[in-house]
Write a protein that holds these residues in place. Structure first.
Motif, PDB file in Angstrom:
ATOM      1  N   SER A  29     -12.650  33.309  37.005  1.00 53.63           N
ATOM      2  CA  SER A  29     -13.791  33.964  37.664  1.00 53.63           C
ATOM      3  C   SER A  29     -15.124  33.487  37.101  1.00 53.63           C
ATOM      4  CB  SER A  29     -13.684  35.490  37.510  1.00 53.63           C
ATOM      5  OG  SER A  29     -13.675  35.851  36.141  1.00 53.63           O
ATOM      6  N   THR A  30     -15.088  32.801  35.955  1.00 53.54           N
ATOM      7  CA  THR A  30     -16.310  32.270  35.344  1.00 53.54           C
ATOM      8  C   THR A  30     -16.673  30.874  35.866  1.00 53.54           C
ATOM      9  OG1 THR A  30     -14.953  31.430  33.517  1.00 53.54           O
ATOM     10  CG2 THR A  30     -16.021  33.586  33.212  1.00 53.54           C
ATOM     11  N   HIS A  31     -15.857  30.329  36.760  1.00 46.21           N
ATOM     12  CA  HIS A  31     -16.157  28.990  37.275  1.00 46.21           C
ATOM     13  C   HIS A  31     -17.492  29.028  38.023  1.00 46.21           C
ATOM     14  CE1 HIS A  31     -15.881  25.280  39.605  1.00 46.21           C
ATOM     15  NE2 HIS A  31     -14.953  24.892  38.735  1.00 46.21           N
ATOM     16  N   PRO A  32     -18.319  27.997  37.868  1.00 46.11           N
ATOM     17  CA  PRO A  32     -19.655  28.015  38.492  1.00 46.11           C
ATOM     18  C   PRO A  32     -19.661  28.083  40.012  1.00 46.11           C
ATOM     19  CG  PRO A  32     -19.185  25.881  37.444  1.00 46.11           C
ATOM     20  CD  PRO A  32     -18.139  26.834  36.981  1.00 46.11           C
ATOM     21  N   ILE A  33     -18.550  27.815  40.669  1.00 52.18           N
ATOM     22  CA  ILE A  33     -18.528  27.931  42.131  1.00 52.18           C
ATOM     23  C   ILE A  33     -18.729  29.384  42.567  1.00 52.18           C
ATOM     24  CG2 ILE A  33     -16.039  28.331  42.551  1.00 52.18           C
ATOM     25  CD1 ILE A  33     -16.311  26.107  44.760  1.00 52.18           C
ATOM     26  N   PHE A  34     -18.434  30.324  41.679  1.00 55.66           N
ATOM     27  CA  PHE A  34     -18.572  31.736  42.026  1.00 55.66           C
ATOM     28  C   PHE A  34     -19.986  32.280  41.783  1.00 55.66           C
ATOM     29  CE2 PHE A  34     -13.958  31.411  40.909  1.00 55.66           C
ATOM     30  CZ  PHE A  34     -13.498  31.542  42.204  1.00 55.66           C
ATOM     31  N   THR A  35     -20.868  31.412  41.301  1.00 57.58           N
ATOM     32  CA  THR A  35     -22.269  31.826  41.100  1.00 57.58           C
ATOM     33  C   THR A  35     -23.241  30.767  41.626  1.00 57.58           C
ATOM     34  OG1 THR A  35     -22.185  30.913  38.838  1.00 57.58           O
ATOM     35  CG2 THR A  35     -21.777  33.276  39.091  1.00 57.58           C
ATOM     36  N   ALA A  36     -22.748  29.840  42.418  1.00 57.39           N
ATOM     37  CA  ALA A  36     -23.586  28.726  42.872  1.00 57.39           C
ATOM     38  C   ALA A  36     -24.812  29.187  43.643  1.00 57.39           C
ATOM     39  CB  ALA A  36     -22.754  27.763  43.725  1.00 57.39           C
ATOM     40  N   PHE A  73     -24.602  32.883  45.217  1.00 60.82           N
ATOM     41  CA  PHE A  73     -24.428  34.329  45.149  1.00 60.82           C
ATOM     42  C   PHE A  73     -23.374  34.627  44.084  1.00 60.82           C
ATOM     43  CE2 PHE A  73     -25.653  33.203  49.466  1.00 60.82           C
ATOM     44  CZ  PHE A  73     -26.741  34.043  49.699  1.00 60.82           C
ATOM     45  N   GLU A  74     -23.540  35.741  43.398  1.00 63.63           N
ATOM     46  CA  GLU A  74     -22.662  36.039  42.266  1.00 63.63           C
ATOM     47  C   GLU A  74     -21.426  36.825  42.687  1.00 63.63           C
ATOM     48  OE1 GLU A  74     -22.865  37.848  37.710  1.00 63.63           O
ATOM     49  OE2 GLU A  74     -24.620  37.930  39.016  1.00 63.63           O
ATOM     50  N   PHE A  75     -20.271  36.314  42.305  1.00 60.55           N
ATOM     51  CA  PHE A  75     -18.988  36.996  42.486  1.00 60.55           C
ATOM     52  C   PHE A  75     -18.335  37.106  41.109  1.00 60.55           C
ATOM     53  CE2 PHE A  75     -19.895  35.458  46.706  1.00 60.55           C
ATOM     54  CZ  PHE A  75     -19.421  36.462  47.545  1.00 60.55           C
ATOM     55  N   LYS A  76     -18.630  38.192  40.425  1.00 64.62           N
ATOM     56  CA  LYS A  76     -18.179  38.348  39.037  1.00 64.62           C
ATOM     57  C   LYS A  76     -16.664  38.392  38.917  1.00 64.62           C
ATOM     58  CE  LYS A  76     -21.051  41.850  38.246  1.00 64.62           C
ATOM     59  NZ  LYS A  76     -21.784  42.947  37.542  1.00 64.62           N
ATOM     60  N   ASP A  77     -15.990  38.829  39.978  1.00 64.13           N
ATOM     61  CA  ASP A  77     -14.524  38.925  39.944  1.00 64.13           C
ATOM     62  C   ASP A  77     -13.841  37.733  40.607  1.00 64.13           C
ATOM     63  OD1 ASP A  77     -14.647  41.427  38.644  1.00 64.13           O
ATOM     64  OD2 ASP A  77     -14.925  42.435  40.569  1.00 64.13           O
ATOM     65  N   GLY A  78     -14.602  36.711  40.919  1.00 62.56           N
ATOM     66  CA  GLY A  78     -14.014  35.542  41.554  1.00 62.56           C
ATOM     67  C   GLY A  78     -13.932  35.683  43.070  1.00 62.56           C
ATOM     68  N   LEU A  79     -12.962  35.035  43.661  1.00 60.53           N
ATOM     69  CA  LEU A  79     -12.822  34.958  45.119  1.00 60.53           C
ATOM     70  C   LEU A  79     -12.675  36.349  45.749  1.00 60.53           C
ATOM     71  CD1 LEU A  79     -12.498  32.729  47.356  1.00 60.53           C
ATOM     72  CD2 LEU A  79     -10.028  33.082  47.106  1.00 60.53           C
ATOM     73  N   PRO A  80     -13.479  36.655  46.774  1.00 67.54           N
ATOM     74  CA  PRO A  80     -13.371  37.970  47.418  1.00 67.54           C
ATOM     75  C   PRO A  80     -12.167  38.062  48.349  1.00 67.54           C
ATOM     76  CG  PRO A  80     -15.029  36.659  48.544  1.00 67.54           C
ATOM     77  CD  PRO A  80     -14.584  35.848  47.346  1.00 67.54           C
ATOM     78  N   LYS A  81     -11.678  39.263  48.539  1.00 68.77           N
ATOM     79  CA  LYS A  81     -10.576  39.529  49.462  1.00 68.77           C
ATOM     80  C   LYS A  81     -11.166  39.856  50.834  1.00 68.77           C
ATOM     81  CE  LYS A  81      -6.076  40.550  50.144  1.00 68.77           C
ATOM     82  NZ  LYS A  81      -4.986  39.556  50.003  1.00 68.77           N
ATOM     83  N   ILE A  82     -10.807  39.059  51.843  1.00 64.88           N
ATOM     84  CA  ILE A  82     -11.346  39.267  53.184  1.00 64.88           C
ATOM     85  C   ILE A  82     -10.288  39.883  54.108  1.00 64.88           C
ATOM     86  CG2 ILE A  82     -12.496  38.184  55.141  1.00 64.88           C
ATOM     87  CD1 ILE A  82     -14.094  38.235  52.454  1.00 64.88           C
ATOM     88  N   HIS A  83      -9.078  39.334  54.096  1.00 64.65           N
ATOM     89  CA  HIS A  83      -7.983  39.884  54.898  1.00 64.65           C
ATOM     90  C   HIS A  83      -6.775  40.165  54.018  1.00 64.65           C
ATOM     91  CE1 HIS A  83      -9.197  39.656  59.223  1.00 64.65           C
ATOM     92  NE2 HIS A  83     -10.214  39.091  58.626  1.00 64.65           N
ATOM     93  N   GLU A  84      -6.003  41.170  54.387  1.00 63.48           N
ATOM     94  CA  GLU A  84      -4.898  41.628  53.542  1.00 63.48           C
ATOM     95  C   GLU A  84      -3.733  40.645  53.492  1.00 63.48           C
ATOM     96  OE1 GLU A  84      -4.582  44.177  51.399  1.00 63.48           O
ATOM     97  OE2 GLU A  84      -6.726  44.364  51.762  1.00 63.48           O
ATOM     98  N   HIS A  85      -3.276  40.188  54.655  1.00 69.19           N
ATOM     99  CA  HIS A  85      -2.096  39.314  54.720  1.00 69.19           C
ATOM    100  C   HIS A  85      -0.919  39.960  53.989  1.00 69.19           C
ATOM    101  CE1 HIS A  85      -4.223  36.407  56.960  1.00 69.19           C
ATOM    102  NE2 HIS A  85      -4.972  35.955  55.976  1.00 69.19           N
ATOM    103  N   ASP A  86      -0.486  39.382  52.870  1.00 63.30           N
ATOM    104  CA  ASP A  86       0.656  39.940  52.136  1.00 63.30           C
ATOM    105  C   ASP A  86       0.236  40.938  51.064  1.00 63.30           C
ATOM    106  OD1 ASP A  86       2.549  38.516  53.595  1.00 63.30           O
ATOM    107  OD2 ASP A  86       2.386  36.763  52.289  1.00 63.30           O
TER     108      ASP A  86
END
Length: 213
Positions: free
Chosen positions: A132-139, A141-154
């Motif tokens: 979650s600290t990878h710079p792609i998550f703050t390039a 907009f900040e996503f402190k927890d990493g990739l957001p969940k958009i759809h539930e799927h499994d």
């Protein structure tokens, strides 16, 4: 030799005269054309919020075509099978080693196929989960927890995986998130504005990161 020269010339022209993105068309029967409104909406969001000047309607390019070298970022999605022929593998490897970036967004069901096909491109690598600290998550907009969940799927947690070339992230595989569904027109999936905004912001992060690294 002539083909290699053309590839290098195309790639040089890309970074000299502008930045844009394209949809990657692949073989295997998977629906590479899914989420038809997604990238148009993401492009509009980026042009309005992170000062890009992307072409409103993205082009489609084939994995084995030299046209991929015109774009610093390729976007790939779908639900089913993916297959890269030998010429596709060689072309994509050259593209990624030359500075290109590939984002693969699992629309549901791509995972086993894309893992198999990426092994052809980088046989000595395994997909690594990005922290979650990878710079792609703050390039942008900040996503402190990493990739957001958009759809539930499994119902699994969203994960972002990467492949590298000389320590540069060149492939991003987003799994159990389905960013592209969140980029689609609101009436397609009836996502809330909050969910759609998260998807668009994460998409903007990917574009900004790909263009600047």
């Amino acid at each position: 030799m002539k083909l290699n020269f053309f590839i290098l010339l195309s790639f040089f022209s890309l970074f000299s005269f502008g930045q844009d993105l394209a949809i990657l068309k692949y073989k295997g029967g998977g629906d590479w054309y899914s989420n038809p409104t997604a990238l148009t909406n993401l492009i509009k969001f980026c042009n309005e919020n992170i000062e890009t000047q992307l072409t409103e309607k993205p082009e489609t390019v084939e994995a084995g075509s030299v046209d991929i070298f015109r774009f610093p970022l390729l976007h790939m999605t779908g639900h089913g099978n993916v297959f890269f022929e030998a010429d596709d593998v060689t072309n994509l490897r050259r593209y990624l080693e030359s500075g290109g970036f590939l984002h693969i967004d699992d629309n549901y069901g791509m995972q086993p196929y894309i893992i198999r096909e990426l092994k052809k491109i980088f046989p000595n690598q395994e997909l690594e989960e990005l922290p979650s600290t990878h710079p792609i998550f703050t390039a942008a907009f900040e996503f402190k927890d990493g990739l957001p969940k958009i759809h539930e799927h499994d119902g699994k947690r969203p994960q972002a995986f990467g492949l590298y070339n000389k320590e540069r992230l060149v492939v991003l595989f987003t799994f159990e998130s389905d960013l592209g569904d969140g980029w689609e027109d609101q009436e397609v999936h009836n996502d809330s504005e909050e969910v759609r905004l998260k998807a668009l912001q994460m998409g903007a992060n990917i574009i900004k990161y790909a263009f600047e690294n």
